[in-house]
Design a protein around this motif. Structure first.
Motif, PDB file in Angstrom:
ATOM      1  N   GLY B 319       0.526  -0.973   0.271  1.00 29.84           N
ATOM      2  CA  GLY B 319      -0.069   0.475  -0.362  1.00 29.84           C
ATOM      3  C   GLY B 319       0.795   1.180   0.205  1.00 29.84           C
ATOM      4  N   GLN B 320       0.699   2.043  -0.005  1.00 27.12           N
ATOM      5  CA  GLN B 320       1.233   4.007   0.057  1.00 27.12           C
ATOM      6  C   GLN B 320       0.216   4.773   0.735  1.00 27.12           C
ATOM      7  OE1 GLN B 320       1.452   5.354  -3.748  1.00 27.12           O
ATOM      8  NE2 GLN B 320      -0.465   4.666  -4.986  1.00 27.12           N
ATOM      9  N   THR B 321       1.244   5.641   1.337  1.00 24.05           N
ATOM     10  CA  THR B 321       0.174   7.089   2.653  1.00 24.05           C
ATOM     11  C   THR B 321       0.889   7.912   2.400  1.00 24.05           C
ATOM     12  OG1 THR B 321      -1.180   7.118   3.916  1.00 24.05           O
ATOM     13  CG2 THR B 321       0.843   5.801   4.266  1.00 24.05           C
ATOM     14  N   TYR B 335       5.826   9.820   2.791  1.00 24.15           N
ATOM     15  CA  TYR B 335       5.012   9.580   1.672  1.00 24.15           C
ATOM     16  C   TYR B 335       5.372   7.940   2.246  1.00 24.15           C
ATOM     17  CZ  TYR B 335       3.809   7.774  -2.486  1.00 24.15           C
ATOM     18  OH  TYR B 335       3.899   6.614  -4.064  1.00 24.15           O
ATOM     19  N   VAL B 337       5.896   3.935   0.860  1.00 24.30           N
ATOM     20  CA  VAL B 337       5.373   2.748  -0.202  1.00 24.30           C
ATOM     21  C   VAL B 337       5.552   1.807   0.531  1.00 24.30           C
ATOM     22  CG1 VAL B 337       5.404   1.753  -2.491  1.00 24.30           C
ATOM     23  CG2 VAL B 337       5.361   4.484  -1.736  1.00 24.30           C
ATOM     24  N   ASP B 339       5.796  -2.532  -0.517  1.00 25.85           N
ATOM     25  CA  ASP B 339       5.115  -4.084  -1.775  1.00 25.85           C
ATOM     26  C   ASP B 339       5.100  -5.030  -0.255  1.00 25.85           C
ATOM     27  OD1 ASP B 339       7.761  -4.326  -0.566  1.00 25.85           O
ATOM     28  OD2 ASP B 339       8.916  -4.069  -2.398  1.00 25.85           O
ATOM     29  N   ARG B 345       9.223  -0.443   0.149  1.00 26.79           N
ATOM     30  CA  ARG B 345      10.198   0.010  -0.831  1.00 26.79           C
ATOM     31  C   ARG B 345      10.206   1.197  -1.335  1.00 26.79           C
ATOM     32  NH1 ARG B 345       9.343  -3.936  -5.207  1.00 26.79           N
ATOM     33  NH2 ARG B 345      10.430  -3.039  -7.114  1.00 26.79           N
ATOM     34  N   ARG B 346       9.987   2.219  -0.889  1.00 32.82           N
ATOM     35  CA  ARG B 346      10.165   3.684  -0.367  1.00 32.82           C
ATOM     36  C   ARG B 346      10.017   4.177   0.766  1.00 32.82           C
ATOM     37  NH1 ARG B 346      12.817   7.895  -1.618  1.00 32.82           N
ATOM     38  NH2 ARG B 346      12.017   9.180  -3.676  1.00 32.82           N
ATOM     39  N   TYR B 348       9.440   8.614   1.161  1.00 41.62           N
ATOM     40  CA  TYR B 348      10.054   9.358   0.520  1.00 41.62           C
ATOM     41  C   TYR B 348       9.678  10.569   1.897  1.00 41.62           C
ATOM     42  CZ  TYR B 348      10.370  14.103  -1.671  1.00 41.62           C
ATOM     43  OH  TYR B 348      10.934  15.576  -2.001  1.00 41.62           O
TER      44      TYR B 348
ATOM     45  N   LEU C  47      -7.534  11.455   1.280  1.00 44.54           N
ATOM     46  CA  LEU C  47      -6.343  10.876   0.338  1.00 44.54           C
ATOM     47  C   LEU C  47      -6.198   9.808  -0.590  1.00 44.54           C
ATOM     48  CD1 LEU C  47      -3.251  10.799  -0.636  1.00 44.54           C
ATOM     49  CD2 LEU C  47      -2.475   9.303   1.595  1.00 44.54           C
ATOM     50  N   ARG C 167      17.342   0.937  -8.224  1.00 41.97           N
ATOM     51  CA  ARG C 167      16.819  -0.292  -7.200  1.00 41.97           C
ATOM     52  C   ARG C 167      18.386  -1.255  -7.162  1.00 41.97           C
ATOM     53  NH1 ARG C 167      12.928  -1.160  -3.249  1.00 41.97           N
ATOM     54  NH2 ARG C 167      12.597  -3.351  -3.452  1.00 41.97           N
TER      55      ARG C 167
END
Ligand SMILES: Cc1cc2nc3c(=O)[nH]c(=O)nc-3n(C[C@H](O)[C@H](O)[C@H](O)COP(=O)(O)OP(=O)(O)OC[C@H]3O[C@@H](n4cnc5c(N)ncnc54)[C@H](O)[C@@H]3O)c2cc1C
Ligand code: SF4
Ligand code: SF4
Lengths: 620, 389, 202
Positions: B319-321, B335, B337, B339, B345-346, B348, C47, C167
């Protein structure tokens, strides 16, 4: 520009007279706060070297190293964390996750040295000035990274249990098993405690990753009785589990069972088979208990031709004839045994090996399938096979050694259990006294409860001293078994009015006499506190001994049997190179998993022996 | 200087204009990387004509540690001690937003008392950060003594952090699931004493800084941000509020317990260095009030942490938020993310300085005097590590 | 109620419906992977994320800014879906009146043809967008032709390796080959160590 703006700043002139804010001598006058995350401390005695601190450290600042004076023992790897202060960021995650709470931090934060190497140190092992500091960071109450609570196992209610021999422990659901498996920290300290050294963290991980077959394959590498052990194992691993220091140990046994329950029987063979080439050597195994069948399984995997001789009509040994069905259902035991048989191990049931000198049994050339016929003698197996392994267990119940024990209302625990397995109803009547405090006593008592008896267990020491599993004691109590501890049997009398239909059990209260440090207190009979109670049946259940009459005397001498006891080597070697032994007859722990481990090691021993033989033949 | 390059001007308003360094009319001047003001390690490449700035380029990269990248190869729990380091003056915003985004994706509910304690530390962090900013702002205009008071009083707040969290700068107190400890015995009294001390100081600061001819002279009219730049430059926090834009995440999208606390959004209209300072000064008063309110109203006991899954194997559903909070410098945001694996995964990290110290500063410096550059920079209250996460 | 803009809407779902009507995203509601064009994800009442094709992105972003009130560019960044050969750009926009965020997500090829990964610039829409784009160029190797100073190094200096936020750039390996390790460190696995100590021959 207003005049006010020129004058206003001057109104704060009084601050020029303020004392300086700075601490004049910070090294001495400014200790860290009570919770300061300063230099590490580690309680060397409490730490078990599990390495969980190392795993969580995101800076890779921790190594696990041997430390002088710290031994590797059961439950303690003997390693201790060494921290590299060139990397540490004093986050204290290591402290938060420490399974034993041995690792903490002092509030000391000044350490000056010209040698950079000293900043890589083993807290607690190097006598640092802060080792005894009372202040500093430790995990706060109400905050814990590791879940101390075990996922509760669904069990039948005591009332329901008493009505039948249905398995009482119902097994984890997938969700429950995963949640329980999640609690494992993968330190592997349990592996040394397991007599078979199963890869416990490995198969628990398989559960987390939903890889049931992978988990099963891992278990079979060291244990061909996963369905059985998943139910009745003595789980020595759980005692040393790192999480046991902070809460309930991981339910290793139940997780093993979960894998066995979930694995599809049709996949079993494919999962466990190896690609070893067939070998021509024949191995005879006496006893189809866990020891014998474990040896058979591993020998077969190595390609040997294996025949198992078993006196009883079914396999499993004491797992079947001792352990009651409500703890280990027969179909589960059969699942384990069937897999061994399916690999091509021949099991000859109803075949009791005897000690006759001249061989009057069928010749090996008669071929298999002679179950009904006369059984071969030990001598004969010795001659016909390339190696012999025996794991014949402990079938003979110990007697109480008191007067009047030959009373007709005295029935041994083991024979009750055996009767129930064989489908017979033991003649227990109403009131039953079970004498003993081990698992056999618990099984006999709880079996009697299921047959409608009123049961009292009498044990000579305190409850804490009982060799039986704690949970078995609890469950027995739940089921209405009464306990009288510190009760020493004195004699059994026949009250004239009872006419042999009831036994008068005379016992005395024991006083626990201190035996000094490290030794458990001894129960001593108090002559003035003697009781006599009438029972319909008295059941001695204080243990069993071996029965090795099937081994002729001269052979017994060669093997090294002294007073019904056998000393064997690490790989089951006896005094006679061709003969190997294991299981209850030779090991100390006398439980299923030890017998299984013995069988596995003996298989390795036999393999080595046969290969050496072969190469001798080839070179000569 | 025949080969000196002809550089295009950076400011959007001057698009098309170029500076010919070989003309001899211009000079290149570097300010930094050592602390232009006390905004941390970055440098300003100034092109000046006389003492007037005709072009400015900001350079970051002096303390790049690659947090966002590092986080991709650490487990969710292992990232917890890292995030605070993205911002020295207000580490707690990183801790909170990291925890909040992780908890949102993982479906974890935090106990009420933990939310109060989180809220308390965020407001304490704002207080400490503002006090530190006073040091920078006054120092940049040659009024270092006032700066010392600010820094000292920040230290008193850090003392409170130290006893609460075990660390002065990197608190590592807000952890996914809750917080790492209760208030120590007697914390409330000691906290109130510090608040009183700060309040007492604020009176002096008001007289010595805001009613000071020198400060007024230098700060008024310096770096006026026109209203229309606010959105087109992504300006937030006091920098926007001083331009009359009443936006404050604590009010607009209340997080933690801000909707239960009593406060008003502070604004001003001059949009210059003086008004920005004034807004911050008012927000220091506001912080004192908020902290006092929390100390009074916070439940006195209750769980501080929810049992997490074993952090060693913790996987978070895909998910992402994005979640934001109002730090002293504006909108701080994470931010995240996932997986579905055990590693993000990320991640930010949005720090307000990303735009305030680069696009905004590059544009606002043009036309300013060399001597005012540091004061201007501090008046945007920027902090480099959140630019180069 | 948002009144000052051409399209008024009150909640995120409603906004998404308008975007469906305008053909930016698909009406589908089932959860797909974030890189699937037309995908939408409502994360909370304030959001949402939508995935659109690169060609449509600028148009949508402009619409959101000028007609829906999303005047604030919160951030612009990328997520590397190396296994799909894609980057997913995320333009996070905020509506200050309704306090809504919408993440416009744009999948672009990681190594599109010879040009490499590339995307239309929005530096003219927000002044700070140029900084984001410069960073994306440096850290991910995503080009934004026409963006001011997009080729100037932002954080790195003299970097000639793979753009480090991709990556495939392995920080651990990089540090192991670039810096010297501190000598004198070695560790032991508790289970292995116990095997050696307690049952080496079994
Ligand atoms: C009541 C009871 C409860 C127990 N509970 C537990 C428990 O909960 N957990 C646990 O781990 N362990 C338990 N044990 C112990 C466990 O059952 C034994 O440790 C284990 O079965 C030993 O295996 P073995 O192979 O050595 O011998 P056994 O299991 O005793 O098997 C020996 C086999 O050899 C056969 N045999 C013997 N002599 C001959 C012969 N001459 N010819 C042919 N065959 C022969 C026997 O019929 C038997 O099948 C319990 C034991 C009892 C009695
Ligand atoms: S986690 Fe605790 S018990 Fe385990 S090795 Fe580290 S310090 Fe010792
Ligand atoms: S305090 Fe943090 S960084 Fe230091 S050894 Fe412990 S886990 Fe590692």
């Amino acid at each position: 520009m207003s005049l006010k703006d020129i004058l206003s700043p001057l109104t704060v002139w009084r601050r020029t007279a303020e004392k300086p804010y700075t601490v004049i001598d910070p090294i001495n006058d400014r200790p860290g706060a009570a919770r300061y995350r300063g230099f590490h401390k580690n309680d060397m005695e409490a730490c078990i070297g599990c390495g969980t601190c190392e795993t969580i450290c995101q800076n890779a600042a921790i190594d696990l190293v041997p430390v002088e004076g710290i031994e590797t023992t059961n439950g303690d790897s003997g390693l201790r964390p060494q921290i590299d202060y060139g990397r540490c960021c004093w986050c204290a995650l290591c402290v938060d996750i420490c399974t034993t709470s041995s690792l903490t931090m002092s509030n000391e934060y000044i350490w000056v040295d010209t040698d950079p190497e000293v900043f890589r140190f083993v807290p607690g092992a190097e006598n640092k000035p802060w080792d005894n500091s009372e202040l500093g960071y430790s995990r706060a109450e109400g905050y814990q990274l590791l879940d101390p609570e075990r996922v509760e196992m669904p069990e039948l209610e005591p009332d329901t249990r008493l009505t039948s021999f249905i398995e009482m422990v119902q097994g984890y659901s997938a969700e429950q098993a995963k949640k329980e498996a999640d609690r494992c920290v993968e330190c592997g300290i349990c592996m040394a405690a397991c007599p078979a050294h199963m890869d416990i963290p490995g198969y628990i991980k398989a559960i987390r990753e939903n890889d049931i077959n992978g988990g099963l394959a891992l278990m079979y590498q060291t244990n061909p009785f996963p369905a059985s052990c998943g139910r009745i194992c003595t789980h020595r691993c759980e005692e040393v589990c790192a999480i046991n220091h902070t809460g309930d140990p991981i339910a290793i046994r139940w997780l093993k069972r979960y894998i066995a329950d979930m694995a599809d029987e049709s996949d079993y063979q494919a999962i466990t088979k190896t690609a070893e080439p067939e070998r021509t050597e024949k191995v005879a195994i006496i006893g189809a208990g866990p020891g014998g069948l474990s040896a058979a399984y591993y020998l077969r995997l190595l390609g040997y031709q294996v025949t198992v001789f078993e006196a009883q009509p079914h396999g499993g040994g004491m797992l079947r004839y001792g352990i009651p069905e409500y703890r280990l259902p027969y179909d589960q035991l059969d699942k384990d045994i069937d897999l061994v048989a399916s690999l091509g191990v021949e099991i000859k049931y109803n075949t009791r090996i005897n000690g006759l000198k001249e061989s009057n049994g069928p010749k090996e050339s008669d071929g298999p399938g002679s179950d009904g016929g006369p059984a071969p003698s030990f001598e004969q197996l010795y001659q016909d096979y390339d190696a012999v392994f025996f794991s014949t267990g402990l079938p003979d119940p110990y007697t109480l050694g008191i007067q009047g024990e030959d009373h007709p209302r005295v029935i041994s625990g083991i024979s009750i259990l055996e009767d129930v397995t064989a489908g017979k109803t033991p003649d227990l009547r109403k009131s039953v006294a079970v004498v003993g405090g081990g698992n056999v006593a618990m099984d006999a008592a709880r079996t009697a409860r299921r047959m409608g008896c009123e049961v009292t267990v009498l044990y000579r020491r305190r409850e804490v001293d009982m060799p039986a599993d704690e949970e078995e004691i609890t469950e027995a109590k739940e089921e209405g078994v009464k306990f009288i501890t510190q009760a020493i049997p004195v004699r059994i009398e026949d009250k004239p009015e009872a006419k042999g239909e009831q036994a008068a059990f005379v016992w005395g209260e024991a006083e626990m006499v201190d035996q000094g440090e490290d030794r458990r207190p001894k129960p001593v009979l108090q002559e003035d506190k003697i009781h006599t109670d009438l029972f319909d049946t008295v059941v001695p259940a204080i243990g069993q001994g071996s029965s090795l009459d099937f081994i002729p005397e001269d052979m017994a001498a060669k093997i090294g049997i002294i007073k019904y006891k056998i000393k064997v080597g690490l790989h089951g070697e006896t005094g006679e190179p061709k003969i190997f032994a294991g299981g209850d007859i030779s090991n100390r722990l006398k439980d299923a998993i030890s017998a299984i481990a013995d069988g596995h090691r003996a298989a390795k021993g036999i393999d080595r022996y046969l290969r050496e033989n072969q190469s001798k033949k080839e070179t000569s | 200087m025949t080969n000196a390059p002809i550089i295009p001007l950076t400011d959007n308003h001057q698009a098309g204009r170029r500076v010919d360094l070989s003309s001899g009319k211009y000079l290149k001047l570097w300010q930094g990387p050592q602390h232009p003001g006390i905004t941390g390690n970055m440098s300003l490449e100034l092109t000046v004509s006389g003492d007037e700035i005709v072009d400015l380029r900001t350079h970051v990269g002096y303390l790049h540690r690659g947090f966002e990248k590092l986080m991709e190869r650490r487990t969710y729990i292992q990232n917890f001690p890292i995030v605070c380091r993205i911002c020295v003056p207000e580490p707690d915003f990183n801790e909170y937003l990291y925890a909040a985004t992780v908890e949102e994706l993982a479906g974890i509910r935090v106990p009420e008392r933990a939310n109060w304690l989180r809220n308390l530390t965020l407001e304490m962090a704002r207080l400490a950060s503002f006090l530190q900013w006073i040091g920078g702002q006054t120092g940049a205009f040659g009024m270092g003594v006032i700066g010392q008071w600010g820094i000292t009083h920040r230290d008193y707040v850090l003392d409170l952090f130290e006893e609460l969290s075990g660390g002065r700068i990197y608190h590592m107190y807000i952890i996914p699931g809750g917080v790492r400890g209760e208030l120590p015995e007697g914390f409330e009294e000691r906290a109130r004493a510090v608040l009183d001390k700060v309040e007492n100081l604020l009176g002096d600061i008001e007289r010595a800084m805001f009613h000071n001819a020198v400060f007024k002279d230098r700060a008024k009219g310096l770096g006026v941000i026109p209203r229309e730049m606010i959105d087109s430059y992504g300006i937030t926090g006091p920098n926007a509020r001083a331009a009359g834009v009443a936006r404050d995440v604590r009010k607009d999208q209340p997080y933690l317990l801000y909707d239960q606390l009593d406060f008003d959004v502070v604004t001003a209209s001059g949009s210059d260095t003086y008004d920005r300072a004034w807004v911050r000064f008012q927000e220091i008063h506001q912080s004192l009030s908020l902290i006092r309110q929390m100390l009074t109203r916070m439940p006195k006991s209750g769980p501080i942490h929810t049992q997490l899954p074993n952090p060693l194997h913790w996987k978070i559903p895909a998910g992402q938020t994005y979640r934001r909070a109002e730090c002293t410098r504006g909108e701080y945001g994470y931010y995240l993310v996932s997986d579905g694996s055990g590693y993000p995964r990320r991640v930010y990290v949005r720090g307000p300085s990303y735009t305030h110290a680069v696009a905004l500063m590059e544009s606002m410096a043009v036309g300013a005097n060399i001597a005012d550059v540091a004061g201007l920079m501090v008046s945007f209250h920027t902090y480099p590590p959140e630019i180069e996460r | 109620m948002n009144t000052s803009y051409q399209y008024s809407y009150t909640n995120i779902e409603e906004l998404l419906e308008i975007l469906v009507e305008k053909g930016f995203i698909a009406p589908a509601t089932e959860q797909q992977h974030a890189t699937v064009i037309g995908r939408r994800q409502v994360q909370s009442s304030d959001l949402a994320f939508v995935t659109v094709a690169p060609e449509a992105a600028r148009h949508l972003i402009l619409d959101l800014r000028d007609r829906f009130g999303f005047t604030h560019l919160v951030l612009l960044t990328a997520v590397d879906y190396i296994e799909e050969g894609k980057f997913l750009l995320t333009y996070l926009l905020h509506n200050y009146e309704l306090h809504h965020d919408i993440g416009v997500q744009v999948p672009i090829g990681r190594e599109a043809a010879e040009a490499g990964a590339s995307m239309e610039s929005i530096h003219d829409l927000w002044a700070q967008a140029g900084t984001y784009q410069r960073e994306l160029k440096e850290m991910f190797g995503i080009d934004f032709p026409g963006s001011p100073r997009v080729d100037e190094p932002f954080i790195l200096e003299g970097w000639d390796e793979v753009p480090p936020m991709r990556r495939e750039f392995d920080t651990k390996q990089y540090s192991e080959t670039t810096y010297f390790p501190r000598p004198g460190r070695s560790t032991n696995d508790p289970a292995d160590y116990m095997r050696q100590k307690l049952y080496p021959k079994e």
